[in-house]
Design a protein around this motif. Structure first.
Motif, PDB file in Angstrom:
ATOM      1  N   ILE A  44       1.375   4.678  -3.048  1.00 38.56           N
ATOM      2  CA  ILE A  44       1.115   6.099  -2.850  1.00 38.56           C
ATOM      3  C   ILE A  44       1.973   6.903  -3.821  1.00 38.56           C
ATOM      4  O   ILE A  44       3.185   6.705  -3.882  1.00 38.56           O
ATOM      5  N   ARG A  49      -3.359  11.550   4.170  1.00 38.46           N
ATOM      6  CA  ARG A  49      -2.139  11.694   3.371  1.00 38.46           C
ATOM      7  C   ARG A  49      -2.308  11.045   1.993  1.00 38.46           C
ATOM      8  O   ARG A  49      -2.001  11.653   0.963  1.00 38.46           O
ATOM      9  N   THR A  50      -2.815   9.827   1.990  1.00 38.74           N
ATOM     10  CA  THR A  50      -2.985   9.099   0.727  1.00 38.74           C
ATOM     11  C   THR A  50      -3.979   9.798  -0.186  1.00 38.74           C
ATOM     12  O   THR A  50      -3.728   9.970  -1.388  1.00 38.74           O
ATOM     13  N   ARG A  51      -5.115  10.219   0.364  1.00 42.05           N
ATOM     14  CA  ARG A  51      -6.145  10.875  -0.447  1.00 42.05           C
ATOM     15  C   ARG A  51      -5.639  12.193  -1.034  1.00 42.05           C
ATOM     16  O   ARG A  51      -5.942  12.543  -2.172  1.00 42.05           O
ATOM     17  N   TYR A 104       4.581  14.654   0.002  1.00 39.34           N
ATOM     18  CA  TYR A 104       4.883  13.251   0.340  1.00 39.34           C
ATOM     19  C   TYR A 104       5.944  13.187   1.436  1.00 39.34           C
ATOM     20  O   TYR A 104       5.777  12.509   2.452  1.00 39.34           O
ATOM     21  N   GLU A 150      -3.088   8.421   7.799  1.00 39.25           N
ATOM     22  CA  GLU A 150      -2.677   7.712   6.583  1.00 39.25           C
ATOM     23  C   GLU A 150      -3.683   7.914   5.452  1.00 39.25           C
ATOM     24  O   GLU A 150      -3.316   8.101   4.294  1.00 39.25           O
ATOM     25  N   GLU A 210      -3.262  11.299  -3.855  1.00 38.55           N
ATOM     26  CA  GLU A 210      -4.021  10.762  -4.995  1.00 38.55           C
ATOM     27  C   GLU A 210      -4.778  11.872  -5.719  1.00 38.55           C
ATOM     28  O   GLU A 210      -4.891  11.852  -6.950  1.00 38.55           O
ATOM     29  N   GLN A 244       0.840  -1.200   0.000  1.00 39.72           N
ATOM     30  CA  GLN A 244       0.000   0.000   0.000  1.00 39.72           C
ATOM     31  C   GLN A 244       0.872   1.246   0.000  1.00 39.72           C
ATOM     32  O   GLN A 244       0.589   2.226  -0.688  1.00 39.72           O
ATOM     33  N   HIS A 245       1.960   1.209   0.794  1.00 36.73           N
ATOM     34  CA  HIS A 245       2.854   2.357   0.883  1.00 36.73           C
ATOM     35  C   HIS A 245       3.497   2.647  -0.474  1.00 36.73           C
ATOM     36  O   HIS A 245       3.645   3.792  -0.867  1.00 36.73           O
TER      37      HIS A 245
END
Length: 201
Positions: A29, A119-121, A59, A116, A124, A25-26
């Motif tokens: 990103i 950060r990811t959203r 990031y 998490e 993205e 998953q990491h």
């Protein structure tokens, strides 16, 4: 005895699978590094590259933050790092909506995300926005709009406002995160290199 061994093996295997899944998953990103630059300096590509630069900075500004860091704020009245991230996430949504001239609805109920997820959203959103800008001509970008909607009322702005507004603001606040995490005792990776767009391992 055999049961204990079996349980231990199963536990180790499960832990390995969980860590592998988290690692995968990491790795998914975006913006661990800046993508290869475009073939030309068309207007859409220039804006996309600015978004990519923001993505890379965000990031690494948010990589490895602890709960203590997220709660840190420079003063009682100031935003914490987590609150600053939430603000950047909102603006990343504005950036993503602009190429499709879709309105950002003010006052709409927004879910609460974990660090998490937030950060990811955000990353993205920036990645998707960059792709929407990539290759766009000046004529096409005339139709890109920043639109805010509150109830039945809409306020529409030219794309220029996005450049000096949300996009510049996100860069500004990402710099604040870098500064605040240093003050919190957890400075950003010193190998981050926005000029090259890669971080030395």
């Amino acid at each position: 005895m055999k049961q204990k061994v079996i349980i231990k093996i199963l536990g180790t295997g499960l832990m390995f699978l969980l860590l592998s899944n988290l690692h995968a998953q990491h790795m998914k990103i975006p913006y661990k590094e800046i993508p290869q630059y475009p073939e030309n300096y068309g207007p859409g590509n220039v804006v996309a590259r600015m978004i990519d630069g923001l993505g890379y900075r965000f990031y690494w500004a948010t990589e490895g933050l602890t709960d203590t860091d997220l709660a840190f704020k420079p003063s009682a009245e100031g935003r914490s790092i987590l609150e600053t991230m939430e603000h950047i996430h909102t603006m990343s949504h504005n950036i993503l909506l602009a190429p499709d001239a879709q309105p950002y609805v003010i006052g709409a109920e927004t879910p609460t995300y974990s660090f998490e997820e937030l950060r990811t959203r955000t990353l993205e959103n920036l990645d998707a926005a960059s792709k929407k800008f990539s290759g766009a001509s000046a004529e096409e970008m005339e139709n890109f709009k920043v639109i805010f909607q509150r109830g039945d009322q809409q306020s529409e702005f030219a794309l220029w406002n996005l450049l000096n507004g949300q996009l510049s603001d996100c860069l500004y606040h990402t710099g604040q995160i870098v500064l605040m995490r240093r003050a919190s005792g957890n400075p950003q990776n010193p190998n981050v290199n926005p000029f090259i767009g890669k971080t030395k391992e």
